[in-house]
Design an enzyme around this catalytic site. Structure first.
Site, PDB file in Angstrom:
ATOM      1  N   LYS A  72      17.417   7.216  29.303  1.00 24.75           N
ATOM      2  CA  LYS A  72      16.764   5.958  29.676  1.00 24.75           C
ATOM      3  C   LYS A  72      15.341   6.191  30.166  1.00 24.75           C
ATOM      4  CE  LYS A  72      16.857   1.525  30.603  1.00 24.75           C
ATOM      5  NZ  LYS A  72      16.633   0.702  29.408  1.00 24.75           N
ATOM      6  N   HIS A  88       0.815  -1.218   0.000  1.00 28.64           N
ATOM      7  CA  HIS A  88       0.000   0.000   0.000  1.00 28.64           C
ATOM      8  C   HIS A  88       0.851   1.272   0.000  1.00 28.64           C
ATOM      9  CE1 HIS A  88      -3.634  -2.328   0.340  1.00 28.64           C
ATOM     10  NE2 HIS A  88      -3.128  -2.979   1.377  1.00 28.64           N
TER      11      HIS A  88
END
Ligand code: M6R
Length: 570
Positions: A565, A476
């Site tokens: 983090k 697509h």
């Protein structure tokens, strides 16, 4: 995001102590850092250097930065000073622009482009007007909009001041010493007693006392909690990187989790199963890697006839309706991701029941939940999440099993060990492919979340543009990007004909096709006997592949550029 430390102590200390604690918070941001000991201000770019300045002091604050407002420069690094006042801040002051203008009109001169510096000037104004510090802090809570954990020192004053809204802040209570930090990692070697700041609280600290107050200025009685937490893994042992070490830990931490879900955490686990059974709708919410584990969880449950969905936390309100009959399960390694916290707050307001699946104990998300399971992955130091993903997915697998999905959960640790044996092949593949700028990962069904997880891992540490997508979506649009030699990784469980076709379609356009499969003829074969097992094992293959791509490119694997983090800003 940023990490902050403050120490007030009877016994003198030098720069080494606060800076080594700050180093433990470097995972929160590592653009620049700074230290103030009441005498000297140090601000540096890059990663924290722990040094001993030989200067004894009893009070100090320091900061490691993940830039939000203002570039990565020395002058934007914290601490910020205004007159006699020095501050460090984690969060975002949303009304900083208007406050800055008002303060300038009153004569303040700004030395940085940060939002944080307004805090220093606001406090300075109060100090100059001889308002007491408690009044100043109360005023600060009323004036500041946005999120903050801020520590404040005033020249000539032997107390340490702190205030918090939404950004995490904990007080470690030691013998004749108080340590303030963004999380308990930073002081878990020194004490097992902590007080967690709640929103709109401020505190006044001396070396042996603490006093907490609410936004109305009224004292709040807080009782220290005793916590148990192993100290942060500070050593890579013989590994080059924490990430590689953490991937190797997967079989062990997965085993530990399975044992715990059947033992120590069994009651809580059954309660969660009960909540899901009773609810009309189960909604997982998370960010990044934890979202991919949530997609797996939603799909597992969906296959067992449970109405379950996974919604990205930062778009939560825009894509889901929750109510009293919904159980919302927040999934987060750190337990501090602000997008997830916001989704939880919103769900609470709507009356939903909140459960969570976290790694870091005592984290904000755990404390906001009525029920929380721990994934027991141990401290994860590398920014790229690996063993936490495996254990988050293991909890999902255990939940699926509780609803009747037979999936070989008990064999998973062994199979992870076997999967790690693929490393030499992945190393060779990475040598071949690390020069590419783009890469695609295709998956279907449970392979779809894994395709996205592998692509995320590749992007964040190797800086190769990688797209993880549903195999069926290729035709697509994205297939237009496939050229001679474009690397395309297909996740093919049990020879799935649709995935084989997608692979053929890209091959026909010249792609360098790589298959991670589960059958004898697959070069990269994982020992999976169920689709669910395949999903988890294929992710570990993807982690090793990403690791070697980044290694070939000579990149800072554990601390990739621009990342942190723990994402504690929106
Ligand atoms: O601590 P959390 O699990 O809430 O963190 C969510 C994401 O920020 C995190 O998974 C991020 O995507 C990792 N760096 C991916 O490896």
């Amino acid at each position: 995001m940023c990490g902050i430390i403050g120490i007030v102590s009877k016994e003198p200390f030098t720069s080494k102590e606060p800076l080594s604690r700050l180093k433990k918070l470097e995972y929160r941001g590592y653009d620049s850092w700074g230290y103030w000991n009441g005498k000297q201000l140090t601000k540096k770019m890059g990663k924290i250097v722990v040094y001993d300045d030989g200067t004894d002091v009893n009070l100090a604050i320091c900061h490691t930065r993940w830039a939000t407002h203002g570039g990565v420069t020395e002058w934007n690094a914290h601490p910020h000073r205004a007159g006699k006042v020095t501050i460090v801040h984690n969060g975002i002051i949303e009304n900083y622009a208007e406050l800055r203008e008002e303060l300038k009109k009153k004569g303040a001169t700004f030395a940085s482009e940060t939002d944080s510096e307004v805090i220093a000037h606001l406090v300075e104004q109060g100090v100059n007007e001889k308002r007491g510090m408690e009044t100043i802090l109360k005023g600060l809570l009323a004036t500041l909009k946005g999120t903050f954990a801020t520590l404040i020192m005033v020249d000539g004053d032997d107390k340490l001041y702190a205030a918090k809204r939404d950004s995490p802040l904990a007080l470690g209570i030691c013998k004749s010493r108080m340590i303030l930090a963004s999380d308990i990692y930073a002081f878990s070697d020194a004490t097992d007693k902590a007080i967690f700041f709640e929103n709109d609280e401020y505190a006044v600290l001396t070396a042996d006392s603490y006093a907490f107050f609410g936004a109305d200025g009224q004292p709040i009685k807080k009782t220290p909690k005793t916590f148990a937490w192993t100290t942060v893994a500070e050593s890579k042992d013989s590994y080059d990187h924490f990430m590689r070490k953490e991937i190797d830990e997967e079989p062990v931490v997965c085993q530990r989790l399975i044992v715990s879900l059947q033992g120590e955490q069994h009651d809580k686990f059954e309660q969660l199963v009960g909540l899901i059974r009773k609810a009309k709708k189960t909604v997982f919410t998370a960010a990044g890697t934890a979202y991919h584990a949530s997609l797996l969880g939603a799909s597992f449950l969906h296959q067992q006839g449970i109405n379950a969905q996974a919604i990205i936390a930062s778009e939560f309100e825009n894509f889901i309706t929750v109510d009293r009959e919904t159980v919302v399960i927040a999934v987060s390694q750190s337990g501090e991701t602000m997008d997830v916290i916001e989704a939880v707050k919103y769900s609470k307001e709507k009356g939903a029941t909140i459960a969570s699946i976290v790694n870091v104990p005592y984290s904000t998300i755990e404390r906001m939940s009525s029920l929380s399971l721990q994934i027991l992955a141990g401290p994860e130091v590398a920014v790229a999440s690996t063993k936490a993903f495996t254990n988050q997915s293991t909890v999902m697998l255990a939940l699926a099993q509780a609803f009747g999905y037979a999936n070989g959960l008990e064999q998973l640790p062994e199979k992870l060990t076997e999967t790690l044996q693929l490393e030499p092949k992945l190393e060779r593949l990475a040598k071949e492919l690390h020069h590419h700028r783009d890469l695609y990962v295709l998956g279907r069904k449970l392979g779809y979340p894994v395709s996205r997880e592998i692509a995320l891992k590749i992007k964040e540490i190797s800086y190769i543009h990688a797209e993880g997508m549903m195999g069926g979506e290729l035709k697509h649009g994205t297939i237009a990007l496939i050229e001679e030699g474009t690397p395309v990784v297909s996740l093919v469980y049990d020879d799935d004909p649709k995935m084989r076709s997608s692979t053929q379609e890209v091959k026909a356009r010249g792609a360098h096709a790589v298959v991670i499969g589960s059958t004898e003829h697959d070069e990269l074969r994982v020992p999976a006997e169920s689709e669910a097992e395949f999903a988890i094992l294929a992710s570990t293959v993807g982690q090793l592949f990403a690791y070697h791509l980044a290694k070939e490119r000579g990149l800072p694997i554990d601390k990739p550029r621009n990342l942190a983090k723990s994402c504690t800003v929106l």
